[in-house]
Design a protein around this motif. Sequence first.
Motif, PDB file in Angstrom:
ATOM      1  N   TYR A 135       0.720  -1.055  -0.355  1.00  0.00           N
ATOM      2  CA  TYR A 135       0.173   0.018  -0.140  1.00  0.00           C
ATOM      3  C   TYR A 135       0.565   1.118  -0.002  1.00  0.00           C
ATOM      4  N   ASP A 136       0.426   2.591  -0.431  1.00  0.00           N
ATOM      5  CA  ASP A 136       0.629   3.425  -0.451  1.00  0.00           C
ATOM      6  C   ASP A 136       0.222   4.553   1.011  1.00  0.00           C
ATOM      7  N   SER A 137       1.099   5.365   1.106  1.00  0.00           N
ATOM      8  CA  SER A 137       0.062   6.297   2.374  1.00  0.00           C
ATOM      9  C   SER A 137      -0.653   7.278   2.367  1.00  0.00           C
ATOM     10  N   LEU A 138      -2.012   7.745   2.875  1.00  0.00           N
ATOM     11  CA  LEU A 138      -2.494   8.599   2.779  1.00  0.00           C
ATOM     12  C   LEU A 138      -2.481   9.683   3.789  1.00  0.00           C
ATOM     13  N   GLY A 139      -2.277  10.675   3.561  1.00  0.00           N
ATOM     14  CA  GLY A 139      -2.589  11.435   4.229  1.00  0.00           C
ATOM     15  C   GLY A 139      -1.308  10.924   5.987  1.00  0.00           C
ATOM     16  N   ASP A 140      -1.867  11.263   7.528  1.00  0.00           N
ATOM     17  CA  ASP A 140      -0.904  11.068   8.554  1.00  0.00           C
ATOM     18  C   ASP A 140      -1.079   9.532   9.361  1.00  0.00           C
ATOM     19  N   THR A 141      -2.637   9.493   8.435  1.00  0.00           N
ATOM     20  CA  THR A 141      -3.172   7.931   9.587  1.00  0.00           C
ATOM     21  C   THR A 141      -3.823   7.414   8.364  1.00  0.00           C
ATOM     22  N   ASP A 142      -3.929   6.903   7.630  1.00  0.00           N
ATOM     23  CA  ASP A 142      -4.124   6.121   6.600  1.00  0.00           C
ATOM     24  C   ASP A 142      -3.231   5.599   5.431  1.00  0.00           C
ATOM     25  N   ALA A 143      -3.989   3.865   5.129  1.00  0.00           N
ATOM     26  CA  ALA A 143      -3.159   3.660   3.489  1.00  0.00           C
ATOM     27  C   ALA A 143      -3.697   2.595   2.839  1.00  0.00           C
ATOM     28  N   VAL A 144      -3.270   3.143   1.409  1.00  0.00           N
ATOM     29  CA  VAL A 144      -4.733   2.725   0.800  1.00  0.00           C
ATOM     30  C   VAL A 144      -3.645   1.951  -0.559  1.00  0.00           C
ATOM     31  N   ASP A 145      -4.669   1.361  -1.135  1.00  0.00           N
ATOM     32  CA  ASP A 145      -4.565   0.761  -2.652  1.00  0.00           C
ATOM     33  C   ASP A 145      -4.091   1.693  -3.465  1.00  0.00           C
ATOM     34  N   PRO A 146      -2.632   1.349  -4.049  1.00  0.00           N
ATOM     35  CA  PRO A 146      -2.390   2.365  -5.411  1.00  0.00           C
ATOM     36  C   PRO A 146      -3.708   2.343  -6.370  1.00  0.00           C
ATOM     37  N   LEU A 147      -4.156   0.864  -6.224  1.00  0.00           N
ATOM     38  CA  LEU A 147      -5.542   0.969  -7.513  1.00  0.00           C
ATOM     39  C   LEU A 147      -6.354   1.011  -7.338  1.00  0.00           C
ATOM     40  N   ARG A 148      -6.539   1.434  -6.098  1.00  0.00           N
ATOM     41  CA  ARG A 148      -7.697   1.380  -4.856  1.00  0.00           C
ATOM     42  C   ARG A 148      -8.337   0.272  -5.643  1.00  0.00           C
ATOM     43  N   ARG A 149      -8.330  -0.978  -5.302  1.00  0.00           N
ATOM     44  CA  ARG A 149      -9.061  -1.897  -5.771  1.00  0.00           C
ATOM     45  C   ARG A 149      -9.204  -2.867  -4.188  1.00  0.00           C
ATOM     46  N   SER A 150      -8.229  -2.484  -3.580  1.00  0.00           N
ATOM     47  CA  SER A 150      -8.534  -3.020  -1.988  1.00  0.00           C
ATOM     48  C   SER A 150      -8.954  -1.997  -0.649  1.00  0.00           C
ATOM     49  N   PRO A 151      -9.160  -2.840   0.768  1.00  0.00           N
ATOM     50  CA  PRO A 151     -10.259  -1.592   1.020  1.00  0.00           C
ATOM     51  C   PRO A 151      -8.774  -0.673   1.691  1.00  0.00           C
ATOM     52  N   GLN A 152      -9.471   0.547   2.002  1.00  0.00           N
ATOM     53  CA  GLN A 152      -8.559   1.898   2.556  1.00  0.00           C
ATOM     54  C   GLN A 152      -8.444   1.351   4.267  1.00  0.00           C
ATOM     55  N   LEU A 153      -6.939   1.241   4.927  1.00  0.00           N
ATOM     56  CA  LEU A 153      -6.599   1.214   6.349  1.00  0.00           C
ATOM     57  C   LEU A 153      -6.643   2.492   6.677  1.00  0.00           C
ATOM     58  N   ALA A 154      -7.076   2.227   8.149  1.00  0.00           N
ATOM     59  CA  ALA A 154      -6.918   3.653   9.580  1.00  0.00           C
ATOM     60  C   ALA A 154      -6.333   2.690  10.707  1.00  0.00           C
ATOM     61  N   PHE A 155      -5.070   4.000  10.603  1.00  0.00           N
ATOM     62  CA  PHE A 155      -4.661   3.498  12.468  1.00  0.00           C
ATOM     63  C   PHE A 155      -5.196   4.813  13.025  1.00  0.00           C
ATOM     64  N   ASN A 156      -6.065   4.180  14.295  1.00  0.00           N
ATOM     65  CA  ASN A 156      -6.230   5.017  15.208  1.00  0.00           C
ATOM     66  C   ASN A 156      -5.227   5.025  16.625  1.00  0.00           C
ATOM     67  N   PRO A 157      -5.609   4.944  17.705  1.00  0.00           N
ATOM     68  CA  PRO A 157      -4.186   4.700  18.849  1.00  0.00           C
ATOM     69  C   PRO A 157      -5.872   4.794  19.849  1.00  0.00           C
ATOM     70  N   ILE A 158      -5.810   3.611  20.487  1.00  0.00           N
ATOM     71  CA  ILE A 158      -6.896   3.384  21.602  1.00  0.00           C
ATOM     72  C   ILE A 158      -5.215   3.531  22.726  1.00  0.00           C
ATOM     73  N   ASN A 159      -5.949   4.673  24.150  1.00  0.00           N
ATOM     74  CA  ASN A 159      -4.906   5.243  24.764  1.00  0.00           C
ATOM     75  C   ASN A 159      -5.531   3.942  25.766  1.00  0.00           C
ATOM     76  N   GLY A 160      -4.735   3.408  26.745  1.00  0.00           N
ATOM     77  CA  GLY A 160      -5.000   3.000  27.794  1.00  0.00           C
ATOM     78  C   GLY A 160      -5.036   1.440  27.888  1.00  0.00           C
ATOM     79  N   ASP A 161      -4.990   0.902  26.293  1.00  0.00           N
ATOM     80  CA  ASP A 161      -5.110  -0.237  26.039  1.00  0.00           C
ATOM     81  C   ASP A 161      -3.962  -1.043  26.633  1.00  0.00           C
ATOM     82  N   ALA A 162      -4.029  -2.279  26.295  1.00  0.00           N
ATOM     83  CA  ALA A 162      -2.276  -3.145  26.223  1.00  0.00           C
ATOM     84  C   ALA A 162      -1.947  -2.885  25.215  1.00  0.00           C
ATOM     85  N   PRO A 163      -0.250  -3.151  25.650  1.00  0.00           N
ATOM     86  CA  PRO A 163       0.875  -2.316  24.942  1.00  0.00           C
ATOM     87  C   PRO A 163       0.596  -3.302  23.624  1.00  0.00           C
TER      88      PRO A 163
END
Length: 223
Positions: A135-163
């Motif tokens: 995948y390629d980076s998209l913005g500061d938090t996302d990732a995208v298939d360069p041909l947009r065939r597959s689902p876009q990913l977003a990465f979100n932190p969970i504060n206080g969760d188990a490391p």
Amino acid sequence: MGESTNEPQTISGAEFRRAPGVSDWRVTASGPQAVYTASSFGDAARLVVPVIAAAERHGILPDADVRPEGVVVRIPDRDFTGIPAAAAPFAAEVSRAAAELELTPDPSLVQSVGIYVAQHSEADARPFFLAALGYDSLGDTDAVDPLRRSPQLAFNPINGDAPARGRTHFDVYVPADQAQARVDAALAAGGRLADGSNPPFWWSLASPDNHGVDIAPWADATD
């Protein structure tokens, strides 16, 4: 010296939906989309030439996915800039071409899928997924298939969760007029409503063994 037209460069989802000639189309998180069913691969492919002509005329960079069952035409939001103002006349022109070719619009087949990777606030899983999926980076938090065939990913932190624990859920973006039927079908298939505080923008569901899915029509439901 020329005068400025002050025409908008982008429009909202509501402005797109109010434009003339776009009733075949719905707006998902990845942009406006229409699906036309066909009786053969050849019939579906006939729409591609009009799509190209309309794209060149209106300065749009669409995606066209041709299958034997039909053709999906998308106006993708490639960099979070929103819906281009020219998307509406482009969509209307594509709809007219589809009608002339006797292709049938089916908004119930419109959807886009995103995957939310929930991670500990001190972790950064995005480089791993970029490498593993190509995948390629998209913005500061996302990732995208360069041909947009597959689902876009977003990465979100969970504060206080188990490391060492990561959690992931799917976002399924559907048209606003299809959302309740999709939710009802998922509940009938054994799911449960995990959080009912956000409809009509999204429903948070859980599978019988607690995998998360959000049915999210917010892009098509928000004015």
